[in-house]
Design a protein around this motif. Structure first.
Motif: not given
Length: 250
Positions: A69-75, A80-88, A118-130
């Protein structure tokens, strides 16, 4: 009666048009599905231990699935928009199935690969997006994320002849310590923190995403070769991923 129905239809169409106008091109939820490349190619000039420690896993092309989910700061942004991109959740999977070819190229007799590979991974990713909307409904997302990652390897490799001292061995387990069960799931889990750089090009709901994930995971291991002798313990191993994904934006 007909006039009433006509007015109702006009109101309904007006509401639909208003919704279409209010729906921003900067959509928030997403699902991504695609291909994942783990690490670099194996080198026959390196020992199994050296290959792994250099991030050469001998892994074929695998798969990746993400939801976020992308949490945009401008409605009411338009260009142009920017916010936080959280790959849950980000899940990826590869098969370490190129070690037989490595053994042939290295001229290694009696090579044996054990485990599911097998090589497997699980992660969560969080950071800015423009995000940019250069024309019509075309949107470009640029993101930088921090990615805590859990990895699991199920792989053992051996070759050579132990009677001549030319045998080699590598495993993501560690059975060399007393009272230590290296085969348990707990002790086969590696953890690290990676960084993710990504770009998505999309029009309305459909797009393409390209991400490069770079970092190290701290993994148990046990190895033997004539260069280093018998080694075991914990090692921070590079685990780089290149991902190409279809993006479905909600």
């Amino acid at each position: 009666m007909k006039l009433k129905n006509l007015l109702l239809l006009v109101l309904l169409m007006a509401n639909m048009q208003l919704y279409a106008q209010e729906r921003s091109v900067f959509r928030k939820g997403y699902l991504r599905l695609g291909l994942n490349q783990l690490g670099s190619d194996l080198s026959p000039n390196l020992t199994p231990r050296e290959n792994i420690f250099d991030g050469r896993f001998g892994a074929g092309t695998g798969y990746v699935l993400e939801q976020g989910h992308i949490y945009y700061f401008k409605k009411n942004a338009t260009l142009i928009n920017y916010g936080l991109d959280w790959t849950i959740i980000s899940l990826n999977y590869n098969k370490m199935d190129e070690w037989e070819n490595y053994a042939m190229a290295a001229g290694a007799p009696n090579a044996y690969v054990d485990g599911t590979k097998i090589a497997a991974a699980a992660s969560t990713k969080l950071g800015p997006v423009i995000s940019f909307n250069p024309l019509e409904k075309l949107v470009v997302d640029l993101r930088f994320q921090i990615a805590p990652t859990v990895r699991f390897f199920d792989f053992n490799y051996s070759d050579g002849d132990e009677n001549t001292g030319n045998d080699r061995y590598f495993s993501f387990t560690n059975n060399a310590q007393d009272d230590f069960d290296g085969e348990s799931v707990k002790n086969r889990i590696a953890f690290g923190v990676a960084t993710n750089f990504g770009i998505t090009l999309r029009r309305q709901a459909i797009g393409l995403s390209l991400d490069y994930v770079s970092g190290k995971v701290n993994s148990n291991y046990e190895a033997y070769d004539s260069k280093a002798g018998n080694t075991f313990g914990k090692q921070k191993i590079p685990a780089h991923n290149l991902q190409l994904k279809l993006s479905f934006t909600l």
